[in-house]
Scaffold this motif. Structure first.
Motif, PDB file in Angstrom:
ATOM      1  N   TYR A 227       0.816  -1.217   0.000  1.00 47.07           N
ATOM      2  CA  TYR A 227       0.000   0.000   0.000  1.00 47.07           C
ATOM      3  C   TYR A 227       0.856   1.276   0.000  1.00 47.07           C
ATOM      4  O   TYR A 227       0.310   2.372  -0.093  1.00 47.07           O
ATOM      5  N   VAL A 228       2.155   1.122   0.101  1.00 46.82           N
ATOM      6  CA  VAL A 228       3.080   2.241  -0.089  1.00 46.82           C
ATOM      7  C   VAL A 228       3.614   2.222  -1.518  1.00 46.82           C
ATOM      8  O   VAL A 228       3.616   3.236  -2.218  1.00 46.82           O
ATOM      9  N   TYR A 229       4.044   1.051  -1.951  1.00 51.16           N
ATOM     10  CA  TYR A 229       4.605   0.907  -3.289  1.00 51.16           C
ATOM     11  C   TYR A 229       3.547   1.163  -4.361  1.00 51.16           C
ATOM     12  O   TYR A 229       3.820   1.819  -5.377  1.00 51.16           O
ATOM     13  N   GLY A 230       2.337   0.664  -4.165  1.00 53.68           N
ATOM     14  CA  GLY A 230       1.301   0.740  -5.181  1.00 53.68           C
ATOM     15  C   GLY A 230       1.010   2.147  -5.677  1.00 53.68           C
ATOM     16  O   GLY A 230       1.116   2.420  -6.885  1.00 53.68           O
ATOM     17  N   PRO A 231       0.660   3.085  -4.795  1.00 52.69           N
ATOM     18  CA  PRO A 231       0.360   4.439  -5.267  1.00 52.69           C
ATOM     19  C   PRO A 231       1.545   5.122  -5.949  1.00 52.69           C
ATOM     20  O   PRO A 231       1.357   5.962  -6.825  1.00 52.69           O
ATOM     21  N   ALA A 232       2.761   4.758  -5.559  1.00 52.29           N
ATOM     22  CA  ALA A 232       3.942   5.396  -6.144  1.00 52.29           C
ATOM     23  C   ALA A 232       4.324   4.815  -7.503  1.00 52.29           C
ATOM     24  O   ALA A 232       5.144   5.402  -8.216  1.00 52.29           O
ATOM     25  N   HIS A 233       3.730   3.681  -7.857  1.00 55.78           N
ATOM     26  CA  HIS A 233       4.081   3.007  -9.119  1.00 55.78           C
ATOM     27  C   HIS A 233       2.818   2.586  -9.874  1.00 55.78           C
ATOM     28  O   HIS A 233       2.797   1.555 -10.548  1.00 55.78           O
ATOM     29  N   GLU A 234       1.792   3.396  -9.767  1.00 53.95           N
ATOM     30  CA  GLU A 234       0.472   3.038 -10.302  1.00 53.95           C
ATOM     31  C   GLU A 234       0.513   2.750 -11.809  1.00 53.95           C
ATOM     32  O   GLU A 234      -0.027   1.742 -12.271  1.00 53.95           O
ATOM     33  N   ALA A 235       1.133   3.614 -12.585  1.00 53.34           N
ATOM     34  CA  ALA A 235       1.129   3.448 -14.039  1.00 53.34           C
ATOM     35  C   ALA A 235       1.841   2.161 -14.445  1.00 53.34           C
ATOM     36  O   ALA A 235       1.353   1.412 -15.310  1.00 53.34           O
ATOM     37  N   GLU A 236       2.991   1.894 -13.825  1.00 51.15           N
ATOM     38  CA  GLU A 236       3.725   0.666 -14.141  1.00 51.15           C
ATOM     39  C   GLU A 236       2.908  -0.566 -13.775  1.00 51.15           C
ATOM     40  O   GLU A 236       2.834  -1.539 -14.546  1.00 51.15           O
ATOM     41  N   LEU A 237       2.280  -0.544 -12.597  1.00 58.75           N
ATOM     42  CA  LEU A 237       1.491  -1.693 -12.163  1.00 58.75           C
ATOM     43  C   LEU A 237       0.306  -1.945 -13.095  1.00 58.75           C
ATOM     44  O   LEU A 237       0.002  -3.091 -13.432  1.00 58.75           O
ATOM     45  N   LYS A 238      -0.348  -0.886 -13.516  1.00 57.62           N
ATOM     46  CA  LYS A 238      -1.466  -1.052 -14.446  1.00 57.62           C
ATOM     47  C   LYS A 238      -1.012  -1.727 -15.739  1.00 57.62           C
ATOM     48  O   LYS A 238      -1.653  -2.659 -16.234  1.00 57.62           O
ATOM     49  N   ALA A 239       0.093  -1.229 -16.293  1.00 61.70           N
ATOM     50  CA  ALA A 239       0.584  -1.780 -17.557  1.00 61.70           C
ATOM     51  C   ALA A 239       0.994  -3.244 -17.400  1.00 61.70           C
ATOM     52  O   ALA A 239       0.673  -4.091 -18.252  1.00 61.70           O
ATOM     53  N   TYR A 270      -3.182  -5.140  -4.229  1.00 66.26           N
ATOM     54  CA  TYR A 270      -3.326  -3.700  -4.432  1.00 66.26           C
ATOM     55  C   TYR A 270      -4.111  -3.398  -5.706  1.00 66.26           C
ATOM     56  O   TYR A 270      -5.039  -2.587  -5.690  1.00 66.26           O
ATOM     57  N   VAL A 271      -3.734  -4.036  -6.807  1.00 63.57           N
ATOM     58  CA  VAL A 271      -4.438  -3.774  -8.067  1.00 63.57           C
ATOM     59  C   VAL A 271      -5.897  -4.210  -7.954  1.00 63.57           C
ATOM     60  O   VAL A 271      -6.810  -3.493  -8.390  1.00 63.57           O
ATOM     61  N   GLY A 272      -6.143  -5.364  -7.350  1.00 64.86           N
ATOM     62  CA  GLY A 272      -7.522  -5.808  -7.156  1.00 64.86           C
ATOM     63  C   GLY A 272      -8.320  -4.848  -6.294  1.00 64.86           C
ATOM     64  O   GLY A 272      -9.491  -4.559  -6.578  1.00 64.86           O
ATOM     65  N   TYR A 273      -7.683  -4.337  -5.258  1.00 67.10           N
ATOM     66  CA  TYR A 273      -8.333  -3.354  -4.385  1.00 67.10           C
ATOM     67  C   TYR A 273      -8.658  -2.079  -5.142  1.00 67.10           C
ATOM     68  O   TYR A 273      -9.742  -1.498  -4.993  1.00 67.10           O
ATOM     69  N   ARG A 274      -7.743  -1.625  -5.989  1.00 69.31           N
ATOM     70  CA  ARG A 274      -7.989  -0.398  -6.749  1.00 69.31           C
ATOM     71  C   ARG A 274      -9.098  -0.586  -7.778  1.00 69.31           C
ATOM     72  O   ARG A 274      -9.910   0.311  -8.010  1.00 69.31           O
ATOM     73  N   ILE A 275      -9.151  -1.759  -8.406  1.00 68.04           N
ATOM     74  CA  ILE A 275     -10.251  -2.047  -9.340  1.00 68.04           C
ATOM     75  C   ILE A 275     -11.582  -2.049  -8.596  1.00 68.04           C
ATOM     76  O   ILE A 275     -12.562  -1.415  -9.020  1.00 68.04           O
ATOM     77  N   VAL A 307     -16.738  -6.474 -14.717  1.00 66.70           N
ATOM     78  CA  VAL A 307     -16.562  -5.589 -13.565  1.00 66.70           C
ATOM     79  C   VAL A 307     -15.302  -4.746 -13.741  1.00 66.70           C
ATOM     80  O   VAL A 307     -15.306  -3.539 -13.453  1.00 66.70           O
ATOM     81  N   ILE A 308     -14.238  -5.361 -14.212  1.00 64.48           N
ATOM     82  CA  ILE A 308     -13.002  -4.607 -14.435  1.00 64.48           C
ATOM     83  C   ILE A 308     -13.239  -3.488 -15.449  1.00 64.48           C
ATOM     84  O   ILE A 308     -12.809  -2.348 -15.251  1.00 64.48           O
ATOM     85  N   GLU A 309     -13.950  -3.804 -16.508  1.00 61.60           N
ATOM     86  CA  GLU A 309     -14.233  -2.795 -17.525  1.00 61.60           C
ATOM     87  C   GLU A 309     -15.100  -1.676 -16.954  1.00 61.60           C
ATOM     88  O   GLU A 309     -14.837  -0.482 -17.186  1.00 61.60           O
ATOM     89  N   ARG A 310     -16.116  -2.024 -16.196  1.00 60.82           N
ATOM     90  CA  ARG A 310     -17.013  -1.022 -15.618  1.00 60.82           C
ATOM     91  C   ARG A 310     -16.306  -0.158 -14.581  1.00 60.82           C
ATOM     92  O   ARG A 310     -16.705   0.981 -14.319  1.00 60.82           O
ATOM     93  N   SER A 311     -15.252  -0.707 -13.978  1.00 63.52           N
ATOM     94  CA  SER A 311     -14.507   0.088 -12.990  1.00 63.52           C
ATOM     95  C   SER A 311     -13.761   1.234 -13.665  1.00 63.52           C
ATOM     96  O   SER A 311     -13.532   2.285 -13.057  1.00 63.52           O
ATOM     97  N   GLY A 312     -13.351   1.028 -14.898  1.00 65.09           N
ATOM     98  CA  GLY A 312     -12.581   2.043 -15.618  1.00 65.09           C
ATOM     99  C   GLY A 312     -11.142   2.165 -15.159  1.00 65.09           C
ATOM    100  O   GLY A 312     -10.399   3.016 -15.680  1.00 65.09           O
ATOM    101  N   TYR A 313     -10.694   1.336 -14.228  1.00 65.14           N
ATOM    102  CA  TYR A 313      -9.386   1.529 -13.602  1.00 65.14           C
ATOM    103  C   TYR A 313      -8.221   1.308 -14.572  1.00 65.14           C
ATOM    104  O   TYR A 313      -7.225   2.027 -14.508  1.00 65.14           O
ATOM    105  N   LEU A 314      -8.339   0.326 -15.439  1.00 63.45           N
ATOM    106  CA  LEU A 314      -7.203  -0.021 -16.297  1.00 63.45           C
ATOM    107  C   LEU A 314      -7.169   0.738 -17.608  1.00 63.45           C
ATOM    108  O   LEU A 314      -6.289   0.528 -18.429  1.00 63.45           O
ATOM    109  N   ARG A 315      -8.102   1.647 -17.816  1.00 66.09           N
ATOM    110  CA  ARG A 315      -8.115   2.390 -19.088  1.00 66.09           C
ATOM    111  C   ARG A 315      -6.995   3.433 -19.129  1.00 66.09           C
ATOM    112  O   ARG A 315      -6.617   3.980 -18.106  1.00 66.09           O
TER     113      ARG A 315
END
Length: 315
Positions: A227-239, A270-275, A307-315
């Motif tokens: 939960y520290v690393y995730g917000p600081a590396h959000e774009a990389e984690l998404k990709a 972390y990614v699942g939580y953000r979705i 659900v992932i698509e409706r979340s819009g998180y990975l767009r």
């Protein structure tokens, strides 16, 4: 739920709590009886008999479910008792904190019931395992590994082999005892969910939903590096997640050590939580959103993808 008849009779739990959510802890005391007997015995055959007669044979349904869920055996218990005396000596006094760790449970489950009125009851057992889970489930049983979930940074991990030593040093530094309310609700949520299919996306979203709902109930996230690393590396984690999501190699993402390409364990949570959080935030009817997330067919790739698509998180 399992009734604590023996504990009530012994005066351990006030009778007024009998109708409250119940926690079974007697396996902890039985383990330490077996531990002391095994440490005093030198004959290998007798030592194996002791773990079976004093611990496993007297075990609750929850202990037996924990052993099935994590593949624990009598030989593994005896070997762990032999190999890690400093570890067990340091964790022993901490395992007496099970009832303190579950003090918020009644209020938390009442909150969860308000958020999700279709909540089904589940039994909760704290037992000693062999360091492979701080919490898991089997059917309607929440199974807490007390040697992990009740620990803190005073636990001596110096005897443990790598990579277990490094992983547990990080884990205990997060003060899991103080995160235990969130852990209980996270695992309780899993008893309400369908099992996941094979893909990373299915597993990560299932874990992320449990993280989100536990946070909604307790107001807390675990104090873990993800939960520290995730917000600081959000774009990389998404990709990276987008590239890996349809596969079934979880090495970099779930149930892992920090020996992965990120250097931080369990970033799939972390990614699942953000979705899940993005999906929940986007829905005007929050009660329906929670029901949708909890009742999702995690074994259905298309349902999870929707659900992932409706979340819009990975767009």
């Amino acid at each position: 739920m399992w009734m604590l008849v023996a504990l009530l009779a012994a005066g351990t739990v006030p009778a007024a709590t009998a109708a409250a959510p119940q926690v079974e802890t007697r396996d902890i005391a039985n383990f330490w009886i077996a531990y002391d007997a095994i440490r005093a015995e030198t004959d290998p055959v007798r030592r194996k008999a002791l773990i079976n007669t004093l611990y496993i044979g007297k075990g609750t349904p929850g202990l037996h479910a924990l052993m099935r869920a994590r593949g624990y055996t009598d030989d593994q218990y005896v070997a762990a008792i032999d190999a890690w005396p400093r570890y067990w000596a340091s964790v022993r006094p901490l395992t007496g904190r099970a009832f303190a760790a579950t003090a918020p449970l009644e209020a938390d489950l009442a909150t969860l019931s308000r958020l999700y009125p279709a909540l089904r009851p589940a039994g909760i057992t704290y037992a000693i395992g062999v360091l492979r889970t701080g919490g898991t489930t089997l059917d309607d049983k929440v199974l807490i590994g007390a040697e992990l979930a009740l620990g803190d940074d005073s636990v001596d991990v110096s005897e443990l082999p790598e990579p277990l030593q490094t992983r547990l040093r990080t884990f205990y530094a997060s003060q899991p005892f103080h995160n235990n309310g969130q852990n209980n609700i996270h695992e309780y949520i899993h008893t309400q969910q369908a099992e996941a299919g094979d893909t990373l996306a299915q597993y990560a979203l299932r874990e992320g939903v449990a993280e989100l709902v536990a946070e909604l109930v307790t107001g807390k996230k675990p104090d873990l590096p993800l939960y520290v690393y995730g917000p600081a590396h959000e774009a990389e984690l998404k990709a990276r997640f987008q590239a890996d999501r349809r596969g079934n190699d979880y090495h970099d993402w779930l149930y892992n050590s920090s020996n992965n390409r990120f250097g931080v364990s369990d970033l799939g949570y972390y990614v699942g939580y953000r979705i899940a959080s993005a999906y929940y935030a986007a829905q005007p009817d929050k009660a329906t959103a929670i029901a949708t997330l909890l009742e999702l067919r995690y074994d259905d790739v298309q349902a999870v993808d929707a659900v992932i698509e409706r979340s819009g998180y990975l767009r």
